[in-house]
Design a protein around this motif. Structure first.
Motif, PDB file in Angstrom:
ATOM      1  N   LEU A   1       7.102  12.650  24.082  1.00  0.00           N
ATOM      2  CA  LEU A   1       5.820  11.944  24.106  1.00  0.00           C
ATOM      3  C   LEU A   1       5.665  11.061  22.879  1.00  0.00           C
ATOM      4  CD1 LEU A   1       2.908  11.472  25.206  1.00  0.00           C
ATOM      5  CD2 LEU A   1       2.214  13.458  23.860  1.00  0.00           C
ATOM      6  N   THR A   2       5.909  11.632  21.711  1.00  0.00           N
ATOM      7  CA  THR A   2       5.655  10.902  20.458  1.00  0.00           C
ATOM      8  C   THR A   2       6.583   9.699  20.291  1.00  0.00           C
ATOM      9  OG1 THR A   2       7.121  12.433  19.267  1.00  0.00           O
ATOM     10  CG2 THR A   2       4.770  12.947  19.289  1.00  0.00           C
ATOM     11  N   THR A   3       7.763   9.733  20.914  1.00  0.00           N
ATOM     12  CA  THR A   3       8.722   8.629  20.765  1.00  0.00           C
ATOM     13  C   THR A   3       8.698   7.661  21.942  1.00  0.00           C
ATOM     14  OG1 THR A   3      10.484   9.987  21.772  1.00  0.00           O
ATOM     15  CG2 THR A   3      10.274  10.058  19.368  1.00  0.00           C
ATOM     16  N   HIS A   4       7.856   7.924  22.928  1.00  0.00           N
ATOM     17  CA  HIS A   4       7.820   7.071  24.127  1.00  0.00           C
ATOM     18  C   HIS A   4       7.149   5.731  23.805  1.00  0.00           C
ATOM     19  CE1 HIS A   4       7.247   5.801  28.293  1.00  0.00           C
ATOM     20  NE2 HIS A   4       8.086   6.748  28.638  1.00  0.00           N
ATOM     21  N   GLN A   5       7.671   4.663  24.404  1.00  0.00           N
ATOM     22  CA  GLN A   5       7.153   3.318  24.135  1.00  0.00           C
ATOM     23  C   GLN A   5       5.729   3.105  24.642  1.00  0.00           C
ATOM     24  OE1 GLN A   5       9.711   0.583  26.183  1.00  0.00           O
ATOM     25  NE2 GLN A   5       9.140   1.299  28.240  1.00  0.00           N
ATOM     26  N   VAL A   6       5.280   3.978  25.564  1.00  0.00           N
ATOM     27  CA  VAL A   6       3.921   3.817  26.095  1.00  0.00           C
ATOM     28  C   VAL A   6       2.873   3.939  24.996  1.00  0.00           C
ATOM     29  CG1 VAL A   6       3.456   6.258  26.655  1.00  0.00           C
ATOM     30  CG2 VAL A   6       2.431   4.437  28.048  1.00  0.00           C
ATOM     31  N   ASN A   7       3.212   4.639  23.912  1.00  0.00           N
ATOM     32  CA  ASN A   7       2.263   4.791  22.812  1.00  0.00           C
ATOM     33  C   ASN A   7       1.913   3.442  22.181  1.00  0.00           C
ATOM     34  OD1 ASN A   7       1.929   7.788  22.535  1.00  0.00           O
ATOM     35  ND2 ASN A   7       4.136   7.679  22.317  1.00  0.00           N
ATOM     36  N   ASN A   8       2.883   2.535  22.110  1.00  0.00           N
ATOM     37  CA  ASN A   8       2.626   1.200  21.571  1.00  0.00           C
ATOM     38  C   ASN A   8       1.658   0.431  22.461  1.00  0.00           C
ATOM     39  OD1 ASN A   8       4.417   1.623  19.416  1.00  0.00           O
ATOM     40  ND2 ASN A   8       6.168   0.892  20.603  1.00  0.00           N
ATOM     41  N   GLN A   9       1.819   0.587  23.782  1.00  0.00           N
ATOM     42  CA  GLN A   9       0.922  -0.087  24.722  1.00  0.00           C
ATOM     43  C   GLN A   9      -0.501   0.460  24.603  1.00  0.00           C
ATOM     44  OE1 GLN A   9       3.434   0.962  28.129  1.00  0.00           O
ATOM     45  NE2 GLN A   9       3.765  -1.218  28.516  1.00  0.00           N
ATOM     46  N   VAL A  10      -0.603   1.781  24.448  1.00  0.00           N
ATOM     47  CA  VAL A  10      -1.924   2.396  24.284  1.00  0.00           C
ATOM     48  C   VAL A  10      -2.593   1.878  23.022  1.00  0.00           C
ATOM     49  CG1 VAL A  10      -3.136   4.571  23.858  1.00  0.00           C
ATOM     50  CG2 VAL A  10      -1.375   4.471  25.612  1.00  0.00           C
ATOM     51  N   GLU A  11      -1.830   1.772  21.934  1.00  0.00           N
ATOM     52  CA  GLU A  11      -2.390   1.292  20.666  1.00  0.00           C
ATOM     53  C   GLU A  11      -2.881  -0.151  20.793  1.00  0.00           C
ATOM     54  OE1 GLU A  11      -3.187   2.672  17.901  1.00  0.00           O
ATOM     55  OE2 GLU A  11      -2.404   4.662  18.385  1.00  0.00           O
ATOM     56  N   GLN A  12      -2.144  -0.978  21.506  1.00  0.00           N
ATOM     57  CA  GLN A  12      -2.550  -2.368  21.693  1.00  0.00           C
ATOM     58  C   GLN A  12      -3.864  -2.454  22.466  1.00  0.00           C
ATOM     59  OE1 GLN A  12       0.799  -4.196  23.618  1.00  0.00           O
ATOM     60  NE2 GLN A  12       2.063  -4.232  21.769  1.00  0.00           N
ATOM     61  N   LEU A  13      -3.989  -1.639  23.510  1.00  0.00           N
ATOM     62  CA  LEU A  13      -5.211  -1.649  24.307  1.00  0.00           C
ATOM     63  C   LEU A  13      -6.381  -1.026  23.547  1.00  0.00           C
ATOM     64  CD1 LEU A  13      -3.693  -0.746  27.793  1.00  0.00           C
ATOM     65  CD2 LEU A  13      -4.779  -2.897  27.145  1.00  0.00           C
ATOM     66  N   ARG A  14      -6.105  -0.022  22.717  1.00  0.00           N
ATOM     67  CA  ARG A  14      -7.156   0.543  21.868  1.00  0.00           C
ATOM     68  C   ARG A  14      -7.708  -0.529  20.935  1.00  0.00           C
ATOM     69  NH1 ARG A  14      -4.082   6.104  19.910  1.00  0.00           N
ATOM     70  NH2 ARG A  14      -4.657   7.440  21.684  1.00  0.00           N
ATOM     71  N   SER A  15      -6.807  -1.319  20.363  1.00  0.00           N
ATOM     72  CA  SER A  15      -7.223  -2.394  19.459  1.00  0.00           C
ATOM     73  C   SER A  15      -8.066  -3.426  20.198  1.00  0.00           C
ATOM     74  CB  SER A  15      -5.979  -3.063  18.854  1.00  0.00           C
ATOM     75  OG  SER A  15      -6.339  -4.137  18.027  1.00  0.00           O
ATOM     76  N   LEU A  16      -7.671  -3.739  21.437  1.00  0.00           N
ATOM     77  CA  LEU A  16      -8.432  -4.699  22.241  1.00  0.00           C
ATOM     78  C   LEU A  16      -9.819  -4.158  22.574  1.00  0.00           C
ATOM     79  CD1 LEU A  16      -8.414  -7.409  23.693  1.00  0.00           C
ATOM     80  CD2 LEU A  16      -7.368  -6.286  25.666  1.00  0.00           C
TER      81      LEU A  16
END
Length: 420
Positions: free
Chosen positions: A227-242
């Motif tokens: 989970l912690t190394t999955h690339q989906v975390n980057n997408q979640v962070e981008q949407l959180r910022s938006l």
């Protein structure tokens, strides 16, 4: 020891039988918790879809929501069937009063699910209140795991149950984040209060996963790394910022992003669900190993007691000849000799030390469970009496703890005591 009371032997063996019986019951309970996790997973999806449906004025996720409800119902049926098979028996075990009361409360709360769904379909409820209703239902289900952990008598399984609860709690905060963000994108606006709420969900996810890391074993930590190394975390962070850039007063037409947000956060939560299933499997496997270990100890005790009984029979002249051990009967001569030299006193001391080690190992995990139960109970009291959300109740506890220079647990304990 030749004149030892036969009742002593009977109780020595009975203690092992009770240990094995308790482990088997715990193993069955863990299987029910797996079904509980599957049901919670479906309810979490339904909550997020309902939020998008309500916040978008029925424009989005109508079909998906209609397709999701049967999946939730199917998981609910499987959970109910598992509960009946595990706990509802003619020869039901005693000592589960608190657990049974908690299950009763959760089942009664779930009776309102059909009413909630009807309100959502007719748009007679806001997205905020629908979320609160789903969240309360899920919270009552998660507390079943906490109570099951409190009643567990094996330290290894107890630690895994603590890890299981805290992981599911972290996943639930991720689910609340998904619902909150979906509502914001669907409505194309995000209030300051909602932004604080989202930050709270992220913070509590990290807090719950920290507890999980403390109590999980090496295998589960390896699973968590997926989970912690999955690339989906980057997408979640981008949407959180938006999301944080959304202005309540200057709403932007971003409702289409509600579906993107849902898909991305669901991908992340689905990974969590797979880890959750790994924890459940680990629980069942660990229970099986502990049962096998207890069974081996029981067989050893029986063998020692039989050897003692044979040694207490005076041999006749014709029985003095030494009989060679048969290979298929005695696989480990050294172990047999060691066991044959044990006395009743040795067995009792071993059993006493075994119980002492179990109790000592349980202390740490039980302390964490007790504190978490009190904090959750205090939150529920604040939610019910002051009509707060979970996030508001948590902040209220934190504020009182800070102002009084006490721990969160101490403040929660005071609230529970005053309520009683």
């Amino acid at each position: 020891m030749a004149t030892s009371n036969p009742l002593t032997k009977q109780f020595l063996l009975a203690a092992k039988y009770q240990e094995i019986h308790a482990l088997k019951q715990l193993q069955n309970s863990c299987a029910s918790l797996t079904k509980l996790g599957d049901f919670v997973h479906q309810l979490q999806k339904e909550r997020a879809m309902s939020n998008i449906f309500l916040a978008s004025n029925r424009e989005r996720f109508k079909t998906q929501l209609q397709e999701q409800i049967p999946l939730s119902d199917s998981a609910q049926t499987a959970f109910y069937d598992s509960l009946k098979q595990t706990f509802i028996k003619d020869n039901a075990d005693t000592g589960h009063t608190r657990l049974f009361n908690l299950i009763t409360y959760s089942l009664q709360a779930l009776d309102a699910l059909s009413v909630l769904r009807n309100q959502i379909a007719q748009q007679n409820i806001s997205a905020v209140h629908a979320t609160q209703s789903f969240t309360q239902l899920i919270a009552s289900l998660l507390n079943i795991i906490l109570e099951a952990a409190d009643g567990a008598s094996d330290p290894k399984i107890t630690r895994l149950l603590v890890a299981f609860f805290n992981f599911m709690q972290g996943k639930e905060y991720a689910g609340q984040e998904r619902a909150c963000g979906a509502q914001a994108f669907a409505a194309s606006k995000f209030t300051t209060e909602q932004k604080q709420q989202l930050a709270h969900f992220v913070q509590e996810q990290n807090h719950s996963f920290d507890f999980f890391n403390e109590y999980a074993d090496a295998h589960l930590l390896k699973c968590f790394a997926t989970l912690t190394t999955h690339q989906v975390n980057n997408q979640v962070e981008q949407l959180r910022s938006l999301l944080q850039k959304l202005d309540d007063e200057n709403a932007q037409p971003l409702s289409q992003l509600s579906e993107v947000w849902y898909e991305v956060t669901t991908t992340r939560i689905d990974i969590m669900h797979k880890i959750e299933q790994n924890i459940a499997d680990q629980l069942i496997d660990t229970a099986a190993m502990q049962i096998a270990c207890a069974q081996r100890n029981l067989n050893t005790n029986k063998q020692v007691l039989n050897n003692m009984a044979e040694q207490h029979i005076a041999p006749t002249f014709g029985q003095l000849a030494i009989k060679q051990p048969e290979p298929e009967v005695s696989q480990n001569i050294a172990a047999d000799k060691l066991n044959s030299n044990k006395s009743m006193y040795d067995l009792i001391i071993e059993q006493s030390q075994h119980i002492k080690q179990i109790n000592q190992a349980l202390l740490d995990a039980k302390k964490v469970i007790s504190e978490q139960k009190v904090i959750h109970q205090a939150k529920y009291i604040l939610i019910e009496q002051l009509k707060l959300t979970e996030e508001q109740a948590h902040k209220q506890l934190q504020k009182q703890a800070m102002n009084s220079h006490k721990t969160l647990y101490s403040v929660a304990q005071t609230i529970v005591e005053l309520s009683d």
